[in-house]
Scaffold this motif. Sequence first.
Motif, PDB file in Angstrom:
ATOM      1  N   LEU A  69      20.793 -13.163 -11.390  1.00  0.00           N
ATOM      2  CA  LEU A  69      19.566 -13.814 -10.944  1.00  0.00           C
ATOM      3  C   LEU A  69      19.051 -14.855 -11.944  1.00  0.00           C
ATOM      4  O   LEU A  69      18.472 -15.863 -11.554  1.00  0.00           O
ATOM      5  N   THR A  98      23.651  -8.981 -10.977  1.00  0.00           N
ATOM      6  CA  THR A  98      22.653  -8.415 -11.888  1.00  0.00           C
ATOM      7  C   THR A  98      22.727  -6.890 -11.915  1.00  0.00           C
ATOM      8  O   THR A  98      22.702  -6.278 -12.989  1.00  0.00           O
ATOM      9  N   THR A 143      13.455 -15.225  -6.848  1.00  0.00           N
ATOM     10  CA  THR A 143      14.115 -14.548  -7.966  1.00  0.00           C
ATOM     11  C   THR A 143      13.137 -13.660  -8.726  1.00  0.00           C
ATOM     12  O   THR A 143      13.452 -12.502  -9.053  1.00  0.00           O
ATOM     13  N   SER A 172      19.388  -9.377 -18.936  1.00  0.00           N
ATOM     14  CA  SER A 172      20.366  -9.931 -17.993  1.00  0.00           C
ATOM     15  C   SER A 172      19.884 -11.258 -17.428  1.00  0.00           C
ATOM     16  O   SER A 172      20.694 -12.161 -17.158  1.00  0.00           O
ATOM     17  N   ALA A 173      18.571 -11.387 -17.237  1.00  0.00           N
ATOM     18  CA  ALA A 173      18.026 -12.663 -16.759  1.00  0.00           C
ATOM     19  C   ALA A 173      18.215 -13.749 -17.810  1.00  0.00           C
ATOM     20  O   ALA A 173      18.549 -14.895 -17.494  1.00  0.00           O
ATOM     21  N   LEU A 176      13.223  -9.518  -9.078  1.00  0.00           N
ATOM     22  CA  LEU A 176      13.220  -8.852 -10.386  1.00  0.00           C
ATOM     23  C   LEU A 176      12.044  -7.891 -10.525  1.00  0.00           C
ATOM     24  O   LEU A 176      12.195  -6.779 -11.047  1.00  0.00           O
ATOM     25  N   ILE A 182      17.368  -5.326 -17.790  1.00  0.00           N
ATOM     26  CA  ILE A 182      17.135  -6.247 -16.667  1.00  0.00           C
ATOM     27  C   ILE A 182      16.603  -7.573 -17.189  1.00  0.00           C
ATOM     28  O   ILE A 182      17.036  -8.655 -16.764  1.00  0.00           O
ATOM     29  N   GLY A 183      15.646  -7.502 -18.115  1.00  0.00           N
ATOM     30  CA  GLY A 183      15.122  -8.726 -18.723  1.00  0.00           C
ATOM     31  C   GLY A 183      16.191  -9.475 -19.507  1.00  0.00           C
ATOM     32  O   GLY A 183      16.289 -10.700 -19.425  1.00  0.00           O
ATOM     33  N   LEU A 209      22.040 -10.990  -6.975  1.00  0.00           N
ATOM     34  CA  LEU A 209      21.450  -9.659  -7.115  1.00  0.00           C
ATOM     35  C   LEU A 209      22.531  -8.626  -7.427  1.00  0.00           C
ATOM     36  O   LEU A 209      22.356  -7.770  -8.306  1.00  0.00           O
TER      37      LEU A 209
END
Length: 214
Positions: free
Chosen positions: A170, A14, A190, A159-160, A194, A156-157, A11
């Motif tokens: 994550l 991320t 996870t 980074s996943a 998110l 964020i998307g 986390l």
Amino acid sequence: MLFSDVLLPALLETLYMVIVSTMFTVILGFIAAVGLIITGPKGLKPNALIYKSLNLVVNILRSFPFIILMISIFPLTKLITGTTIGTNAAIVPLTLGAAPFAARIIESAFLEVDYGIIEAAKSFGAKNYQIILNVMLKEAMPSIVLGITLTIINIIGYSAMAGTIGGGGLGDVAVKYGYYRFQSDVMIYTVIILIAIVQIIQALGNLLYSKMIK
């Protein structure tokens, strides 16, 4: 133990990637948007060559699926960070992937500004940089805030996805534990984390927007 040893470090990785990438993304996106606004057909200083060139670069970068972009710029990533894996390396493609999106959002916000206000500023002798910073930016700021909120959620998307090829965070945990080791509970945790992050970011963005338009 699962949270403190696995999920919490992921986390934090991320959040680190998202925060740093967002800062660079907003800077590059703002510069590109200002360039498009100034040199556009109805801009403050129209220049067809610069506008078309900048517009083409933004469109090309936006057309790349993130996972392909990340792989294709491995040489650039290694040149900048010295490696192609890890959170620092992931920041490069995260920024390049999100900056064109941010540029278009900021450009759209600027274009929504009433042209009459810009003309009034010109009539008072305001220079171009004064019009951009004191007039257009001020008027467009609520829309820009919403746009940056969407940009952060996109990052964020991204980074996943970066985690699937060694970016850490994550996404990396989801692949290692949820996919390769068949630990569905880790995958579920996870996803929940998110979703929670996205909800918090969206709520903060909406709150800030509401305060700015009052």
